[in-house]
Motif scaffolding. Structure first.
Motif, mmCIF file in Angstrom:
data_model
loop_
_atom_site.group_PDB
_atom_site.id
_atom_site.type_symbol
_atom_site.label_atom_id
_atom_site.label_comp_id
_atom_site.label_asym_id
_atom_site.label_seq_id
_atom_site.Cartn_x
_atom_site.Cartn_y
_atom_site.Cartn_z
ATOM 1 N N VAL A 1 29.500 26.013 99.248
ATOM 2 C CA VAL A 1 29.640 25.897 97.799
ATOM 3 C C VAL A 1 28.453 25.099 97.264
ATOM 4 C CG1 VAL A 1 31.023 24.898 95.923
ATOM 5 C CG2 VAL A 1 32.167 25.977 97.842
ATOM 6 N N THR A 2 27.943 25.532 96.129
ATOM 7 C CA THR A 2 26.899 24.800 95.428
ATOM 8 C C THR A 2 27.547 24.137 94.222
ATOM 9 O OG1 THR A 2 25.182 26.321 96.144
ATOM 10 C CG2 THR A 2 24.695 24.992 94.211
ATOM 11 N N VAL A 3 27.295 22.841 94.049
ATOM 12 C CA VAL A 3 27.846 22.105 92.912
ATOM 13 C C VAL A 3 26.696 21.637 92.027
ATOM 14 C CG1 VAL A 3 29.208 20.110 92.167
ATOM 15 C CG2 VAL A 3 29.812 21.309 94.295
ATOM 16 N N LEU A 4 26.720 22.087 90.783
ATOM 17 C CA LEU A 4 25.769 21.605 89.786
ATOM 18 C C LEU A 4 26.397 20.392 89.117
ATOM 19 C CD1 LEU A 4 24.872 24.995 88.018
ATOM 20 C CD2 LEU A 4 23.675 23.887 89.925
ATOM 21 N N THR A 5 25.641 19.315 88.965
ATOM 22 C CA THR A 5 26.161 18.146 88.263
ATOM 23 C C THR A 5 25.282 17.865 87.049
ATOM 24 O OG1 THR A 5 24.897 16.543 89.584
ATOM 25 C CG2 THR A 5 27.109 17.113 90.363
#
Length: 179
Positions: free
Chosen positions: A110-114
């Motif tokens: 999973v890629t998480v953009l913050t």
């Protein structure tokens, strides 16, 4: 003690000033805040209580911006992308600790953009975090919502956050608690 006394004096002055308003209306962006104002008993004599949710300019938020943003961030089409945002990313009221706990359990990549001030880190090797920093340009923010497969809003308390509305406006589903 002096500060506490001064604080109470100021509250008393405010209470008396509100009592002098003969025709008042409580207006808030969420039912929760209207209810909180009414529970304070300072506005009992106000005739109307109105909730006017925050508005979102739908012309700025659309799904087409997401494809370009993914490319700009080096995110492949098949990657699962989540978005998390808060003014400051380590705000426990916004549930960052709950999200990090959930991320530790993931076994699929999973890629998480913050979006926000600060950094978010996890020891889970399946999770890639891309910090975008604090963004203020609406078009750029809209593109980030559209680039995500889902927006994560793990707030412990909130009052109808614009983030949820912006996500929906961009066509991105929201994962949240019932708060």
């Amino acid at each position: 003690r002096l500060v506490k006394d001064l604080d109470e004096q100021i509250r008393s002055i405010k209470r008396e000033a509100v009592k002098k308003v003969s025709k008042g209306t409580v207006i808030s962006p969420s039912k929760w805040l209207v209810d909180a104002a009414m529970a304070s008993e300072h506005f009992d004599h106000f005739g109307e209580k109105v909730c006017i949710p925050n508005g979102i300019d739908l012309s700025l938020f659309n799904t087409s911006k997401g494809v370009n943003q993914r490319k700009n961030l080096g995110i492949a089409d098949q990657e699962h992308v989540l978005l998390y945002t808060s003014g400051t990313l380590d705000n426990t009221r916004k549930g960052i600790d709950l999200m990090l706990e959930a991320l530790e359990l993931l076994t699929i990549p999973v890629t998480v953009l913050t979006m926000g001030k600060g950094l978010v880190e996890t020891s889970n090797k399946a999770v890639k975090i891309i910090p975008l920093g604090f963004l203020s340009e609406v078009g750029e923010i809209a593109a980030c919502y559209a680039a995500a497969d889902a927006f994560v809003l793990p707030s412990r308390e909130d009052n109808l956050p614009n983030t949820m509305l912006e996500s929906f406006a961009a066509g991105t589903p929201v994962i949240s608690f019932s708060v």
